[in-house]
Design a protein around this motif. Structure first.
Motif, short mmCIF file in Angstrom:
data_model
loop_
_atom_site.label_atom_id
_atom_site.label_comp_id
_atom_site.label_asym_id
_atom_site.label_seq_id
_atom_site.Cartn_x
_atom_site.Cartn_y
_atom_site.Cartn_z
N GLY A 67 0.84 -1.19 0.00
CA GLY A 67 0.00 0.00 0.00
C GLY A 67 0.87 1.25 0.00
N MET A 68 0.40 2.29 0.66
CA MET A 68 1.17 3.55 0.67
C MET A 68 2.48 3.37 1.41
SD MET A 68 -1.88 6.15 1.67
CE MET A 68 -0.89 7.61 1.88
N GLY A 69 3.53 3.99 0.86
CA GLY A 69 4.80 4.06 1.59
C GLY A 69 5.81 3.01 1.20
N GLU A 70 7.04 3.22 1.68
CA GLU A 70 8.13 2.29 1.43
C GLU A 70 8.39 1.52 2.73
OE1 GLU A 70 10.27 0.92 -0.93
OE2 GLU A 70 10.86 -0.06 0.92
N PRO A 71 7.96 0.26 2.80
CA PRO A 71 8.07 -0.46 4.07
C PRO A 71 9.49 -0.53 4.61
CG PRO A 71 7.31 -1.92 2.30
CD PRO A 71 7.29 -0.54 1.76
N ALA B 209 11.66 1.70 4.54
CA ALA B 209 12.07 2.97 5.14
C ALA B 209 11.39 3.16 6.50
CB ALA B 209 11.72 4.12 4.20
N ASN B 210 10.63 2.18 6.93
CA ASN B 210 10.00 2.21 8.26
C ASN B 210 10.25 0.87 8.93
OD1 ASN B 210 8.38 2.41 10.55
ND2 ASN B 210 6.44 2.30 9.41
N GLU B 211 11.52 0.61 9.20
CA GLU B 211 11.88 -0.71 9.72
C GLU B 211 11.26 -0.98 11.09
OE1 GLU B 211 16.23 -0.58 9.09
OE2 GLU B 211 15.99 -2.69 8.56
N ALA B 212 11.21 0.06 11.94
CA ALA B 212 10.69 -0.17 13.30
C ALA B 212 9.24 -0.66 13.22
CB ALA B 212 10.78 1.10 14.13
N GLY B 213 8.42 0.08 12.51
CA GLY B 213 7.00 -0.27 12.42
C GLY B 213 6.80 -1.60 11.68
N VAL B 214 7.53 -1.78 10.59
CA VAL B 214 7.32 -2.97 9.77
C VAL B 214 7.86 -4.22 10.46
CG1 VAL B 214 8.00 -4.08 7.59
CG2 VAL B 214 7.06 -1.77 7.59
N HIS B 215 9.06 -4.14 11.05
CA HIS B 215 9.58 -5.32 11.77
C HIS B 215 8.65 -5.66 12.94
CE1 HIS B 215 14.06 -5.51 10.34
NE2 HIS B 215 13.22 -5.32 9.35
N THR C 186 3.92 -10.98 1.91
CA THR C 186 4.81 -10.46 0.87
C THR C 186 5.08 -8.99 1.12
OG1 THR C 186 3.95 -12.02 -0.77
CG2 THR C 186 5.10 -10.09 -1.63
N LEU C 187 6.34 -8.60 1.00
CA LEU C 187 6.70 -7.19 1.20
C LEU C 187 7.28 -6.66 -0.11
CD1 LEU C 187 8.38 -5.68 4.27
CD2 LEU C 187 9.44 -5.30 2.06
N SER C 188 6.76 -5.52 -0.55
CA SER C 188 7.26 -4.90 -1.78
C SER C 188 8.14 -3.70 -1.43
CB SER C 188 6.08 -4.42 -2.64
OG SER C 188 6.53 -3.67 -3.74
N THR C 189 9.32 -3.66 -2.03
CA THR C 189 10.23 -2.55 -1.76
C THR C 189 10.88 -2.07 -3.06
OG1 THR C 189 12.29 -1.87 -0.67
CG2 THR C 189 12.03 -4.22 -1.12
N SER C 190 11.24 -0.77 -3.05
CA SER C 190 11.89 -0.21 -4.23
C SER C 190 13.38 -0.55 -4.25
CB SER C 190 11.68 1.30 -4.24
OG SER C 190 12.16 1.84 -3.04
N GLY C 191 13.88 -1.22 -3.21
CA GLY C 191 15.25 -1.72 -3.29
C GLY C 191 16.24 -1.09 -2.33
#
Ligand code: SAH
Ligand code: SF4
Length: 363
Positions: A175-179, A181-187, A205-210
């Motif tokens: 969804g919105m955002g780069e997961p 770039a938010n390691e604390a929340g996502v982890h 599944t996690l989508s990231t721009s790399g």
């Protein structure tokens, strides 16, 4: 996060069972109350008033000392094919009132929830609506989980037609955002999904721009399915389309993908939004053939979802199919994504593409 007295406020959607047990001990409540509360929480019931087996004073205390409902449902749109799009607003200051989107994509034997990880995004990919909106903040683990819980609750109170699966089975961070770039929340949210909610890592599944170092840490700690927003397999073009490529160019991404842990029969998904005349040319096929590792990776060709003011045109469906066939004939596993919920997503810059992305990322 802190309350008006400067003390930290817990959010029920993201609280661990140890923290809740400690809290209940301080409140001189019996230990079994923690399990009762978490059972409600895990079913998507976050309002203490609806937790029927708790005494009234405990319900009141929970409501006043913990942020029980971290998100407020603002809008829900239902598509003829069962897809539902939700807009939530955050409750905690200073992000109070900021809105995020989540999508439910039901099928006959599964239902996938697409969740947001940030409000906006700093990374500025020029074809992405979220990127053009700027960045306002990171979601907490609880706010990430609360999206799933709210959708579970919605499925319970307003079930889908019988032909569709009425339980959430799969989660995608698209969804919105780069997961990354938010390691604390996502982890934090991954830990809860894997440990507390007991969802298999194969269903996430996690989508990231790399973001290379972050992907490496994800692989070490929470090796869920990975989707990479590739969009170009040539550095000059990718520098423009996915600006994080200037920091982590394709060579570094290549090494990182080669080391990402995969379970049996799993693969990394490479997402590729098709932009007419930009990344859908003959030379782009050559770059893809040189980059993609067919033994471990699949390419998903995504239809561009236009939004007002954007400078791009999507490739035609015929061209996308022909592009996919060329790649397939050279040994690359390429698929063209089917769209879902088109009737409700029409005005939404990004989520339409993301929800359709989910279909093949998970197959
Ligand atoms: N920030 C992460 C995850 C969110 S974006 C990432 O970039 O991977 C999820 C997917 O939607 C990404 O592959 C992204 O490139 C794609 N996307 C963004 N804008 C789009 C658009 N206008 N049309 C189609 N896909 C888009
Ligand atoms: Fe951010 Fe992903 Fe959009 Fe790029 S595509 S701006 S990384 S949300």
């Amino acid at each position: 996060m802190a309350n008006q007295h400067g003390q930290s406020t817990h959010q029920l959607a993201g609280i661990s069972s140890e923290t809740l047990q400690d809290l209940l001990r301080q409140w001189q409540q019996p230990a079994f109350r923690a399990r009762q509360i978490l059972d409600w929480r895990n079913k998507g019931i976050l309002n203490p008033e609806h937790m029927g087996n708790l005494p009234r004073d405990l319900r009141r205390r929970l409501g006043s000392e913990i942020e029980c409902e971290s998100l407020q449902l603002i809008r829900r749109q239902c598509s003829a094919d069962g897809t539902r799009k939700y807009v939530f607003s955050l409750k905690r200051p200073p992000l109070q009132g900021r809105q995020i989107e989540s999508v439910l994509i039901p099928e006959t034997k599964r239902a996938t929830v697409c969740i947001s990880s940030q409000i906006g995004c700093v990374l500025d990919c020029p074809f992405c609506y979220t990127g053009t909106q700027g960045f306002e903040g990171n979601l907490t683990a609880a706010e990430i989980i609360a999206q799933i819980l709210a959708i579970k609750h919605d499925l319970h109170s307003d079930p889908l037609p019988q032909t569709l699966h009425n339980e959430v089975t799969h989660i995608v961070y698209m969804g919105m955002g780069e997961p990354m770039a938010n390691e604390a929340g996502v982890h934090g949210s991954l830990r809860l999904l894997l440990d507390d909610f007991r969802i298999s890592r194969r269903r996430i599944t996690l989508s990231t721009s790399g973001l290379v170092p972050q992907i490496e840490r994800l692989g070490e700690n929470y090796p869920v399915n990975l989707a990479i927003s590739l969009h170009a397999a040539d550095n000059d073009l990718r520098d423009r389309l996915v600006p994080i490529n200037r920091k982590y160019p394709l060579e570094r991404l290549r090494d990182c993908l080669d080391c990402y842990p995969l379970g049996r029969q799993r693969h990394i998904t490479l997402e590729y939004v098709m932009l007419a005349g930009v990344n859908d040319r003959e030379e782009d096929i050559r770059s893809l053939l040189a980059f993609v590792n067919p033994a471990r990776e699949r390419l998903n060709l995504i239809q561009f979802n236009p939004y007002p003011g954007n400078p791009f045109l999507g490739s035609s469906k015929e061209h996308m199919n022909a592009f996919a066939q060329r790649l397939i004939s050279k040994g690359i596993r390429a698929t063209v994504r089917r769209s879902r919920g088109e009737d409700i997503m029409a005005a939404c810059g990004q989520l339409k593409a993301e929800t359709s992305a989910v279909q093949s990322a998970e197959h």
